[in-house]
Design a protein around this motif. Structure first.
Motif, PDB file in Angstrom:
ATOM      1  N   LEU A  44     -21.637 -34.985  14.363  1.00  0.00           N
ATOM      2  CA  LEU A  44     -22.297 -35.060  13.055  1.00  0.00           C
ATOM      3  C   LEU A  44     -22.801 -36.482  12.828  1.00  0.00           C
ATOM      4  O   LEU A  44     -23.748 -36.721  12.096  1.00  0.00           O
ATOM      5  N   VAL A  66     -25.815 -30.447  17.100  1.00  0.00           N
ATOM      6  CA  VAL A  66     -24.524 -30.050  16.516  1.00  0.00           C
ATOM      7  C   VAL A  66     -24.445 -28.532  16.405  1.00  0.00           C
ATOM      8  O   VAL A  66     -23.423 -27.922  16.713  1.00  0.00           O
ATOM      9  N   SER A  67     -25.550 -27.913  15.968  1.00  0.00           N
ATOM     10  CA  SER A  67     -25.544 -26.464  15.771  1.00  0.00           C
ATOM     11  C   SER A  67     -25.304 -25.726  17.086  1.00  0.00           C
ATOM     12  O   SER A  67     -24.752 -24.632  17.091  1.00  0.00           O
ATOM     13  N   PHE A 113     -13.480 -28.772   7.130  1.00  0.00           N
ATOM     14  CA  PHE A 113     -13.625 -29.913   6.218  1.00  0.00           C
ATOM     15  C   PHE A 113     -12.517 -29.920   5.165  1.00  0.00           C
ATOM     16  O   PHE A 113     -11.890 -28.891   4.904  1.00  0.00           O
ATOM     17  N   ASP A 154     -15.183 -25.831  -0.339  1.00  0.00           N
ATOM     18  CA  ASP A 154     -16.360 -25.398  -1.104  1.00  0.00           C
ATOM     19  C   ASP A 154     -17.680 -25.816  -0.462  1.00  0.00           C
ATOM     20  O   ASP A 154     -18.738 -25.312  -0.819  1.00  0.00           O
ATOM     21  N   ARG A 155     -17.617 -26.770   0.480  1.00  0.00           N
ATOM     22  CA  ARG A 155     -18.844 -27.173   1.166  1.00  0.00           C
ATOM     23  C   ARG A 155     -19.197 -26.195   2.277  1.00  0.00           C
ATOM     24  O   ARG A 155     -20.323 -26.135   2.718  1.00  0.00           O
ATOM     25  N   GLN A 156     -18.192 -25.459   2.734  1.00  0.00           N
ATOM     26  CA  GLN A 156     -18.428 -24.526   3.830  1.00  0.00           C
ATOM     27  C   GLN A 156     -18.761 -23.136   3.310  1.00  0.00           C
ATOM     28  O   GLN A 156     -19.538 -22.428   3.915  1.00  0.00           O
ATOM     29  N   ILE A 157     -18.131 -22.774   2.180  1.00  0.00           N
ATOM     30  CA  ILE A 157     -18.286 -21.406   1.680  1.00  0.00           C
ATOM     31  C   ILE A 157     -19.633 -21.246   0.974  1.00  0.00           C
ATOM     32  O   ILE A 157     -19.994 -22.050   0.120  1.00  0.00           O
ATOM     33  N   CYS A 158     -20.393 -20.224   1.367  1.00  0.00           N
ATOM     34  CA  CYS A 158     -21.694 -20.023   0.723  1.00  0.00           C
ATOM     35  C   CYS A 158     -22.042 -18.552   0.530  1.00  0.00           C
ATOM     36  O   CYS A 158     -23.160 -18.235   0.178  1.00  0.00           O
ATOM     37  N   PHE A 214     -15.188 -17.803  -4.164  1.00  0.00           N
ATOM     38  CA  PHE A 214     -15.123 -18.850  -5.200  1.00  0.00           C
ATOM     39  C   PHE A 214     -14.141 -18.510  -6.325  1.00  0.00           C
ATOM     40  O   PHE A 214     -13.842 -19.355  -7.160  1.00  0.00           O
ATOM     41  N   GLU A 237     -23.845 -34.317  -2.514  1.00  0.00           N
ATOM     42  CA  GLU A 237     -23.156 -33.027  -2.346  1.00  0.00           C
ATOM     43  C   GLU A 237     -23.961 -32.112  -1.433  1.00  0.00           C
ATOM     44  O   GLU A 237     -23.416 -31.482  -0.527  1.00  0.00           O
ATOM     45  N   ASP A 283     -23.681 -33.194   2.100  1.00  0.00           N
ATOM     46  CA  ASP A 283     -22.374 -32.824   2.655  1.00  0.00           C
ATOM     47  C   ASP A 283     -22.313 -31.333   2.989  1.00  0.00           C
ATOM     48  O   ASP A 283     -21.747 -30.932   4.000  1.00  0.00           O
ATOM     49  N   ILE A 284     -22.891 -30.513   2.094  1.00  0.00           N
ATOM     50  CA  ILE A 284     -22.900 -29.057   2.331  1.00  0.00           C
ATOM     51  C   ILE A 284     -23.722 -28.754   3.589  1.00  0.00           C
ATOM     52  O   ILE A 284     -23.309 -27.969   4.443  1.00  0.00           O
ATOM     53  N   GLU A 304     -24.260 -30.722   6.054  1.00  0.00           N
ATOM     54  CA  GLU A 304     -23.491 -31.215   7.211  1.00  0.00           C
ATOM     55  C   GLU A 304     -22.435 -30.178   7.617  1.00  0.00           C
ATOM     56  O   GLU A 304     -22.281 -29.853   8.804  1.00  0.00           O
ATOM     57  N   ALA A 305     -21.743 -29.631   6.604  1.00  0.00           N
ATOM     58  CA  ALA A 305     -20.696 -28.642   6.876  1.00  0.00           C
ATOM     59  C   ALA A 305     -21.296 -27.383   7.505  1.00  0.00           C
ATOM     60  O   ALA A 305     -20.718 -26.806   8.423  1.00  0.00           O
ATOM     61  N   GLN A 306     -22.479 -26.977   7.028  1.00  0.00           N
ATOM     62  CA  GLN A 306     -23.107 -25.775   7.582  1.00  0.00           C
ATOM     63  C   GLN A 306     -23.627 -26.024   8.995  1.00  0.00           C
ATOM     64  O   GLN A 306     -23.587 -25.132   9.833  1.00  0.00           O
ATOM     65  N   THR A 307     -24.107 -27.252   9.252  1.00  0.00           N
ATOM     66  CA  THR A 307     -24.563 -27.601  10.608  1.00  0.00           C
ATOM     67  C   THR A 307     -23.394 -27.477  11.571  1.00  0.00           C
ATOM     68  O   THR A 307     -23.541 -26.963  12.678  1.00  0.00           O
ATOM     69  N   PRO A 367     -29.586 -20.311   0.812  1.00  0.00           N
ATOM     70  CA  PRO A 367     -28.207 -19.815   0.574  1.00  0.00           C
ATOM     71  C   PRO A 367     -27.246 -20.905   0.131  1.00  0.00           C
ATOM     72  O   PRO A 367     -26.215 -20.624  -0.463  1.00  0.00           O
ATOM     73  N   LEU A 368     -27.625 -22.162   0.411  1.00  0.00           N
ATOM     74  CA  LEU A 368     -26.719 -23.262   0.062  1.00  0.00           C
ATOM     75  C   LEU A 368     -26.743 -23.589  -1.426  1.00  0.00           C
ATOM     76  O   LEU A 368     -25.947 -24.393  -1.910  1.00  0.00           O
ATOM     77  N   VAL A 384     -25.847 -21.630  -3.584  1.00  0.00           N
ATOM     78  CA  VAL A 384     -24.618 -21.041  -4.155  1.00  0.00           C
ATOM     79  C   VAL A 384     -23.486 -22.082  -4.195  1.00  0.00           C
ATOM     80  O   VAL A 384     -22.971 -22.377  -5.278  1.00  0.00           O
ATOM     81  N   PRO A 385     -23.100 -22.679  -3.041  1.00  0.00           N
ATOM     82  CA  PRO A 385     -22.015 -23.669  -3.137  1.00  0.00           C
ATOM     83  C   PRO A 385     -22.380 -24.861  -4.020  1.00  0.00           C
ATOM     84  O   PRO A 385     -21.528 -25.387  -4.730  1.00  0.00           O
ATOM     85  N   VAL A 420     -21.941 -23.754  -7.614  1.00  0.00           N
ATOM     86  CA  VAL A 420     -20.517 -23.603  -7.951  1.00  0.00           C
ATOM     87  C   VAL A 420     -19.871 -24.979  -8.116  1.00  0.00           C
ATOM     88  O   VAL A 420     -19.163 -25.242  -9.102  1.00  0.00           O
ATOM     89  N   ARG A 424     -18.362 -26.553 -11.593  1.00  0.00           N
ATOM     90  CA  ARG A 424     -16.966 -27.030 -11.631  1.00  0.00           C
ATOM     91  C   ARG A 424     -16.922 -28.493 -12.076  1.00  0.00           C
ATOM     92  O   ARG A 424     -16.099 -28.881 -12.890  1.00  0.00           O
TER      93      ARG A 424
END
Lengths: 275, 248
Positions: free
Chosen positions: A51, A71-72, A82, A86-90, A134, B159, B162-163, B165-168, B188-189, B191-192, B195, B199
């Motif tokens: 990353l 990376v992908s 991580f 919440d950064r991963q869940i979509c 969520f 944010e 970061d999202i 990056e996490a999805q990559t 689709p991102l 949504v997070p 949320v 929050r």
């Protein structure tokens, strides 16, 4: 499997850097990266996953330079959990969430194969699949994120403070799952962790960092007994190790409650036998 | 890019201006850009934007902004010259009026975007909120809403990064060089991001309530925001800019 050669990395503002670190992690190892805040632990974890690209040196994963591969593409082999789930869940349901990562990585697998794998993971994690991610608790969301990562069967798992904000039960759930993967499937685990009790209970190797430098690298038991090294890295060993150190000879291997119990029983037996 | 919105401390003449004067200055430059139809005047206004950056000690940020706007400006410029048919043909389907109009559109975009970002970069958000309440008599609730929205922009950008990056790391191809594909994958991102934002807003609201948000009024702030001679001078500059745009 994972090789870092004289790796350096600096952010633009130079607030957190990694300076000339080298280490090698073999398949099936469970390594923990330890250090105070700003030591460069997360940066190192991100460098391993690609990353972040090193400004000097090179990072090889299964012989492939992370600077030259995407990376992908590497996501088929390397899973990254991580700190903040919440950064991963979509997606709107746990089932869709687990399938999301699989469809991205298993592009040649059919829908049936993906559905079967999703069902397997749902069952092993005890999710029905219809839950809204969520709406779940922090610990449950972390488990959903972990389930999504585990679903792709990665050869390497990188965990960035996976137990932060979790209670003891949730922490044990997460770590036991990872340990099982490590032991049964020989998944290599690299974990950034502040919780020394967790490190003592699960990791076998510790890499100690401070100010971007790698200060120490060795078995967890040896590292936790090197008080000078821990002091330089502003770390404290787990309380059970401190107790073992104070108790002295006979308690050298007591790093967990179970090991301490065994050591105390052995001492009691020896006393009973008049040794 | 997110650094552009972060406050830069300093002792420049722009820093000494009342926060409201700074915003007025930015609005006046924007207004002048849309009122004026003179290409040379617009070029002058862009130079004035850069001068503002230099006076505020954030010339680097002004240049970064200009650089950031360059891509979209080129896109807009090409679009304009391809679609405007009026005027004399200069080359292929490109007309002289098309070129002038395209230049004006691009200049207006740059002139309008730069000053507000620069003024926000040299203004503490709390100062802006307090000045709005004390001087402009805006109810604190509304001032807080506006300033909080501005304050959260860099956080949301961080944010989102970061999202992504996490999805990559999960295998989503955000590291592709195909821009359109990347935009499609970003949807689709939302949504997070949504949320997390809800929050965060909820937590900020609870914290504000716990610290006596409802009790705040115009007299609550201890810091005063008087107008000085330099504010008067800035207001005159604002008037001159708009007058110049109308006349020239």
């Amino acid at each position: 499997m994972i090789l870092l050669e004289n790796v350096s990395f600096g952010y633009g503002d130079d607030s957190s850097t990694v300076r000339d670190i080298s280490f090698h992690i073999e398949r099936g190892e469970f390594a923990a990266i330890l250090g105070a805040n700003g030591a460069g632990k997360t940066t190192t974890a991100k460098l391993i996953d690609g990353l972040l690209k090193p400004t000097k040196g090179r990072v090889l994963i299964n012989g492939l330079d992370t600077a030259k591969t995407r990376v992908s593409e590497r996501a088929r082999h390397v899973g990254y959990l991580f700190q903040n789930p919440d950064r991963q869940i979509c997606k709107n349901t746990v089932r869709e969430e687990i399938a999301f990562g699989l469809t991205a990585v298993w592009q040649n697998a059919g829908e049936d194969a993906i559905a079967r794998r999703v069902d397997e993971v749902l069952e092993s994690f005890g999710f029905s699949g219809d839950e809204e991610p969520f709406s779940l608790s922090r610990g449950e969301r972390q488990r959903v994120a972990l389930a999504s990562v585990i679903a792709i069967r990665p050869e390497i798992m990188i965990l960035d403070e996976p137990t932060t904000g979790l209670d003891y039960r949730e922490c044990t759930h997460i770590m036991d799952t990872i340990k099982t993967m490590n032991e049964e499937q020989k998944t290599t685990v690299v974990m950034v962790c502040h919780d020394m009790e967790v490190v003592a209970s699960y990791a076998t190797r510790a890499l100690v960092m401070a100010g971007g430098h790698l200060l120490g690298d060795g078995p967890v038991k040896t590292i936790f007994r090197d008080q000078e090294l821990l002091k330089r890295a502003s770390l404290l060993p787990p309380q059970i190790v401190e107790l073992a150190l104070r108790l002295g000879p006979g308690f050298e291997n007591a790093d967990t409650v179970e090991e301490m119990t065994e050591a105390v029983s052995a001492r009691a037996k020896r006393k009973g036998a008049g040794v | 890019m997110k650094d552009l919105f972060q406050y830069t401390a300093g002792d420049s003449v722009i820093h000494k201006l009342n926060p409201l004067t700074r915003i007025l200055l930015a609005v006046a430059v924007c207004a002048a850009a849309f009122v004026s139809d003179n290409l040379y005047y617009l070029v002058g206004l862009l130079c004035f934007d850069m001068l503002l950056g230099l006076l505020a000690g954030v010339f680097g940020k002004a240049l970064s902004l200009l650089k950031g706007l360059l891509k979209i400006s080129i896109f807009l410029f090409i679009l304009q010259i391809l679609f405007v048919r009026k005027g004399n043909r200069v080359f292929w389907i490109i007309t002289d009026q098309g070129l002038i109009l395209a230049a004006k559109v691009v200049l207006r975009l740059m002139i309008a975007c730069i000053p507000l970002a620069l003024m926000l970069a040299v203004t503490q958000i709390s100062d802006l909120a307090n000045a709005l309440v004390q001087v402009a008599h805006v109810p604190y609730k509304y001032a807080f809403t506006v300033t909080t929205a501005i304050r959260f922009i860099p956080q949301f950008m961080e944010e989102m990064a970061d999202i992504m990056e996490a999805q990559t790391a999960r295998g989503v191809e955000f590291d592709t060089k195909n821009g359109l594909k990347k935009i499609g994958m970003m949807l689709p991102l939302c949504v997070p991001l949504l949320v997390t934002s809800v929050r965060r807003t909820d937590a900020a609201a609870a914290a504000a309530e716990a610290r006596g948000f409802e009790l705040r009024n115009r007299t609550s702030g201890y810091k005063k925001y008087p107008f000085h001679w330099c504010d008067l001078l800035a207001v005159l500059v604002c008037a001159a800019l708009i007058a110049g745009a109308v006349i020239i």
